[in-house]
Design a protein around this motif. Structure first.
Motif, PDB file in Angstrom:
ATOM      1  N   SER A 510      -6.104 -22.866  -5.346  1.00 52.12           N
ATOM      2  CA  SER A 510      -5.869 -21.432  -5.298  1.00 52.12           C
ATOM      3  C   SER A 510      -7.221 -20.725  -5.401  1.00 52.12           C
ATOM      4  N   PHE A 511      -7.426 -19.672  -4.617  1.00 48.23           N
ATOM      5  CA  PHE A 511      -8.617 -18.844  -4.781  1.00 48.23           C
ATOM      6  C   PHE A 511      -8.303 -17.775  -5.814  1.00 48.23           C
ATOM      7  N   ASP A 512      -9.061 -17.778  -6.896  1.00 47.06           N
ATOM      8  CA  ASP A 512      -8.849 -16.820  -7.977  1.00 47.06           C
ATOM      9  C   ASP A 512     -10.124 -16.019  -8.212  1.00 47.06           C
ATOM     10  N   ALA A 513      -9.986 -14.724  -8.343  1.00 50.67           N
ATOM     11  CA  ALA A 513     -11.109 -13.854  -8.676  1.00 50.67           C
ATOM     12  C   ALA A 513     -10.602 -12.746  -9.580  1.00 50.67           C
ATOM     13  N   ALA A 514     -11.461 -12.314 -10.485  1.00 52.36           N
ATOM     14  CA  ALA A 514     -11.111 -11.233 -11.399  1.00 52.36           C
ATOM     15  C   ALA A 514     -11.851  -9.969 -10.983  1.00 52.36           C
ATOM     16  N   LEU A 515     -11.124  -8.867 -10.883  1.00 48.00           N
ATOM     17  CA  LEU A 515     -11.684  -7.592 -10.457  1.00 48.00           C
ATOM     18  C   LEU A 515     -11.478  -6.526 -11.521  1.00 48.00           C
ATOM     19  N   LYS A 516     -12.442  -5.631 -11.609  1.00 45.16           N
ATOM     20  CA  LYS A 516     -12.245  -4.448 -12.430  1.00 45.16           C
ATOM     21  C   LYS A 516     -11.195  -3.576 -11.755  1.00 45.16           C
ATOM     22  N   PRO A 517     -10.267  -3.025 -12.488  1.00 43.91           N
ATOM     23  CA  PRO A 517      -9.253  -2.164 -11.885  1.00 43.91           C
ATOM     24  C   PRO A 517      -9.898  -1.037 -11.080  1.00 43.91           C
ATOM     25  N   GLY A 518      -9.348  -0.788  -9.926  1.00 47.86           N
ATOM     26  CA  GLY A 518      -9.878   0.236  -9.043  1.00 47.86           C
ATOM     27  C   GLY A 518     -10.696  -0.315  -7.899  1.00 47.86           C
ATOM     28  N   VAL A 519     -11.154  -1.564  -8.032  1.00 42.03           N
ATOM     29  CA  VAL A 519     -11.852  -2.211  -6.921  1.00 42.03           C
ATOM     30  C   VAL A 519     -10.801  -2.603  -5.886  1.00 42.03           C
ATOM     31  N   THR A 520     -10.940  -2.082  -4.686  1.00 40.22           N
ATOM     32  CA  THR A 520      -9.917  -2.317  -3.676  1.00 40.22           C
ATOM     33  C   THR A 520     -10.533  -2.822  -2.374  1.00 40.22           C
ATOM     34  N   ASP A 521      -9.660  -3.226  -1.475  1.00 42.53           N
ATOM     35  CA  ASP A 521     -10.024  -3.710  -0.138  1.00 42.53           C
ATOM     36  C   ASP A 521     -10.851  -4.985  -0.197  1.00 42.53           C
ATOM     37  N   PHE A 522     -10.598  -5.819  -1.197  1.00 43.56           N
ATOM     38  CA  PHE A 522     -11.223  -7.142  -1.255  1.00 43.56           C
ATOM     39  C   PHE A 522     -10.648  -7.985  -0.119  1.00 43.56           C
ATOM     40  N   THR A 523     -11.543  -8.669   0.596  1.00 43.93           N
ATOM     41  CA  THR A 523     -11.116  -9.519   1.701  1.00 43.93           C
ATOM     42  C   THR A 523     -11.539 -10.957   1.440  1.00 43.93           C
ATOM     43  N   TYR A 524     -10.578 -11.865   1.418  1.00 48.32           N
ATOM     44  CA  TYR A 524     -10.879 -13.282   1.256  1.00 48.32           C
ATOM     45  C   TYR A 524     -11.280 -13.871   2.604  1.00 48.32           C
ATOM     46  N   TYR A 525     -12.443 -14.549   2.600  1.00 42.97           N
ATOM     47  CA  TYR A 525     -12.906 -15.266   3.782  1.00 42.97           C
ATOM     48  C   TYR A 525     -12.968 -16.758   3.485  1.00 42.97           C
ATOM     49  N   ILE A 526     -13.255 -17.531   4.505  1.00 43.94           N
ATOM     50  CA  ILE A 526     -13.261 -18.990   4.407  1.00 43.94           C
ATOM     51  C   ILE A 526     -14.149 -19.468   3.266  1.00 43.94           C
ATOM     52  N   HIS A 527     -15.306 -18.839   3.109  1.00 45.90           N
ATOM     53  CA  HIS A 527     -16.292 -19.318   2.133  1.00 45.90           C
ATOM     54  C   HIS A 527     -15.997 -18.895   0.707  1.00 45.90           C
ATOM     55  N   GLY A 528     -15.060 -17.995   0.484  1.00 46.61           N
ATOM     56  CA  GLY A 528     -14.697 -17.595  -0.862  1.00 46.61           C
ATOM     57  C   GLY A 528     -15.727 -16.732  -1.570  1.00 46.61           C
ATOM     58  N   GLN A 529     -16.649 -16.127  -0.810  1.00 48.60           N
ATOM     59  CA  GLN A 529     -17.651 -15.244  -1.388  1.00 48.60           C
ATOM     60  C   GLN A 529     -17.253 -13.790  -1.141  1.00 48.60           C
ATOM     61  N   VAL A 530     -18.041 -12.857  -1.672  1.00 44.16           N
ATOM     62  CA  VAL A 530     -17.689 -11.443  -1.575  1.00 44.16           C
ATOM     63  C   VAL A 530     -18.330 -10.824  -0.342  1.00 44.16           C
ATOM     64  N   ASP A 531     -17.506 -10.263   0.521  1.00 44.13           N
ATOM     65  CA  ASP A 531     -17.971  -9.443   1.634  1.00 44.13           C
ATOM     66  C   ASP A 531     -17.995  -8.006   1.117  1.00 44.13           C
ATOM     67  N   PHE A 532     -19.192  -7.453   0.931  1.00 43.74           N
ATOM     68  CA  PHE A 532     -19.305  -6.117   0.347  1.00 43.74           C
ATOM     69  C   PHE A 532     -18.852  -5.027   1.315  1.00 43.74           C
ATOM     70  N   ARG A 533     -18.848  -5.310   2.600  1.00 45.18           N
ATOM     71  CA  ARG A 533     -18.688  -4.272   3.613  1.00 45.18           C
ATOM     72  C   ARG A 533     -17.376  -3.495   3.520  1.00 45.18           C
ATOM     73  N   PRO A 534     -16.223  -4.143   3.312  1.00 43.68           N
ATOM     74  CA  PRO A 534     -14.975  -3.372   3.271  1.00 43.68           C
ATOM     75  C   PRO A 534     -14.606  -2.854   1.880  1.00 43.68           C
ATOM     76  N   LEU A 535     -15.348  -3.239   0.841  1.00 42.67           N
ATOM     77  CA  LEU A 535     -14.939  -2.912  -0.528  1.00 42.67           C
ATOM     78  C   LEU A 535     -15.041  -1.424  -0.829  1.00 42.67           C
ATOM     79  N   ASP A 536     -14.176  -0.970  -1.744  1.00 44.48           N
ATOM     80  CA  ASP A 536     -14.218   0.406  -2.212  1.00 44.48           C
ATOM     81  C   ASP A 536     -13.775   0.423  -3.671  1.00 44.48           C
ATOM     82  N   ARG A 537     -13.995   1.551  -4.308  1.00 45.57           N
ATOM     83  CA  ARG A 537     -13.516   1.761  -5.667  1.00 45.57           C
ATOM     84  C   ARG A 537     -12.756   3.067  -5.713  1.00 45.57           C
ATOM     85  N   LYS A 538     -11.520   2.985  -6.081  1.00 46.16           N
ATOM     86  CA  LYS A 538     -10.710   4.183  -6.218  1.00 46.16           C
ATOM     87  C   LYS A 538     -10.900   4.758  -7.606  1.00 46.16           C
ATOM     88  N   ALA A 539     -10.981   6.068  -7.687  1.00 43.65           N
ATOM     89  CA  ALA A 539     -11.197   6.732  -8.975  1.00 43.65           C
ATOM     90  C   ALA A 539      -9.969   6.568  -9.864  1.00 43.65           C
TER      91      ALA A 539
END
Length: 539
Positions: A510-539
């Motif tokens: 299983s791919f597991d990651a912990a996010l601070k609440p409000g971090v949205t649009d996380f995209t899982y890719y093959i390598h399991g690393q963070v793609d910063f490009r689509p990420l956002d933070r909702k207030a």
């Protein structure tokens, strides 16, 4: 699917994080000044290269390549829950290519580049950069092998039509060409920057590019402190997509899993990767954290046998061990049940062509003893069981359980803990007879999986398996366009590996990651690393 199936919600905090005796400033983990957002990511290790064609790059480096380089195309994505995505292996979107054409029944691809795209140094991106980058890729070993799986093999296939048009030709259409062009192996590199730092001894500039970036992706490397942290700044002139919301991303290395977990639960980090399975349940219950948990269908954990080395060259010995393994105890003891079992199928006849799928083996010591006796090992034998020390968190409990269980059928097991620096070489040279390992395939198609893991003279053929019938089935399936015919070919191939058992799959992780609440649009890719490009933070 409701987001609550993947996430739990929570809070904010933070001052300093101690990494290897060095206090790194954390502050408020997700800082926002107007529209400026700084993201902080904690990972087990840091990237070891900036060269997307380089040898020996680690998984963290794949995340670097994703963010600092563009490719002609990228995988599109699928929303699996509100604000949570995974890559779509079957669909593509343009990056440097604003459009493309598929001609002559797939034997010709024409890419039209964005005319205003530039590299980080301001130099325009041209079709010649694309051509040179792919030429470099097919001339360096690490990328050459992968690109060849998509029939990208010769400079004769590449044509610069004009400054912003690039053409590729193939003898026949290959469904793996576009997926390969979406991988980091097909990153478009600033050719002039690398050429200026190449030498007669190193014409492709490998040494320079390992330690310097030459990209035009959405992010630039602002600071690189090997083994501690990498800071990425947004490239504000990026044209290959919508300008990211994250202005700065700080990836910090925190080798100790408990420290990563503590930091995210305290609000000292926005994203924590490589969560230990034993801690995921507690994180899931923590109201201050959003937990992402996704099944990974192209990765698997397995026990491997060197089928060219006695006694594992006898399929009856391999089957005996497969019937002896303590599957449920390993599944719970090593990963606390966080995955999908690949054992215990009710029949040895595959109902589908998907792979990996559960094998028809479950714990049955009487059957294991009978097979050992049939193979001439009624009294058992002695063997080693090895694992990579870098994989100890998962592999050590597996090894101890295997040692104990095989002792019950007369097999005396000595556990060998192999230094990480030696592990890859030993597997490549086929010097490890019996071991536990985990691996991933770049693509999900079963024939691709078989080509990588069940044939060939290379590291990834973990069982050193040789089977002409399987090879013929896989080659035929690669080019088969009729779905029913393809599925039948793959079912035949699956029956062979069920029976011959060069490796015994244990589970899909299983791919597991912990996010601070409000971090949205996380995209899982093959390598399991963070793609910063689509990420956002909702207030």
């Amino acid at each position: 699917m409701d987001r609550r199936d993947f996430l739990k919600t929570g809070g904010l905090a933070g001052l300093f994080l101690s990494v290897g005796g060095v206090s790194l400033p954390i502050g408020r983990a997700f800082a926002r000044d107007g529209d400026d957002i700084t993201l902080r990511v904690l990972a087990e290790d840091g990237p070891n290269s900036r060269d997307p064609h380089g040898d020996g790059v680690n998984r963290a480096a794949l995340g670097t390549f994703t963010n600092i380089y563009d490719r002609l195309v990228n995988f599109d994505r699928i929303e699996v829950a509100p604000g949570l995505y995974r890559y779509d292996y079957l669909k593509f979107k343009g990056e440097l290519a604003e459009s493309w054409e598929v001609l002559e029944d797939g034997r010709v691809l024409v890419f039209h580049l964005r005319p205003d795209a530039t590299f980080h140094d301001g130099r325009p991106v041209t079709a010649e950069d694309v051509r040179w980058s792919l030429e470099r890729g097919i001339n360096l070993p690490a990328s050459k092998r992968q690109l060849s799986t998509g029939s990208i093999t010769s400079v004769d296939q590449f044509e610069v039509v004009d400054g912003h048009t690039f053409r590729m030709r193939f003898e026949k259409a290959d469904r793996y060409t576009m997926p390969n062009l979406a991988l980091t192996f097909a990153s478009v590199i600033n050719a002039e920057a690398v050429k200026a730092n190449a030498t007669a001894e190193d014409p492709w500039g490998k040494e320079w590019l390992r330690n310097n970036a030459a990209g035009g992706g959405a992010y630039k490397v602002a600071n690189w402190t090997a083994g501690q942290q990498v800071i990425y700044d947004r490239f504000d002139d990026w044209k290959s997509g919508d300008l990211p919301r994250i202005r700065r991303a700080v990836v910090q290395v925190v080798p100790a899993a408990p420290a990563r977990v503590a930091a995210v639960t305290k609000g000292d980090a926005d994203v924590a990767l490589q969560l230990p399975p034993k801690d995921v349940a507690a994180i899931d219950a923590d109201p201050k954290v959003d937990l992402i948990s996704l099944p990974v269908t192209n990765s698997f954990r397995f026990v491997a046998f060197n089928t060219q080395t006695a006694p594992f060259d006898d399929v009856r010995v391999r089957q005996a061990i497969a019937f002896a393994l303590p599957y449920d105890a390993m599944f719970q003891g090593a990963i606390f049940g966080r995955g999908t079992p690949l054992y215990g199928a009710a029949t040895d006849q595959p109902e589908t062509s998907s792979f990996p799928q559960p094998y028809p083996y479950a714990t049955d010591l009487d059957r294991a003893r009978a097979l050992l006796t049939e193979a001439g090992h009624e009294g058992g034998f002695e063997t080693s069981f090895s694992y990579n020390v870098a994989d100890a968190i998962t592999a050590d409990p597996i090894a101890l359980l295997v040692q104990e269980q095989l002792g019950r059928i007369g097999i005396k097991v000595v556990i060998e803990k192999v230094p990480a620096a030696q592990w890859g070489t030993l597997l490549t040279e086929k010097k490890v007879p019996f071991y536990v390992e985990g691996s991933s395939a770049w693509f999900n198609d079963p024939d691709y999986f078989f080509r990588i893991f069940f044939q060939g003279d290379w590291r990834w053929n973990f069982g050193a398996f040789k089977n002409e019938e399987l090879g013929a089935l896989v080659e035929k399936a690669r080019w088969e366009t009729d779905k029913d015919a393809y599925d039948e070919l793959m079912r035949q191939a699956i029956r062979i590996v069920f029976r011959e058992l060069p490796i015994m799959p244990l589970w899909l992780p299983s791919f597991d990651a912990a996010l601070k609440p409000g971090v949205t649009d996380f995209t899982y890719y093959i390598h399991g690393q963070v793609d910063f490009r689509p990420l956002d933070r909702k207030a």
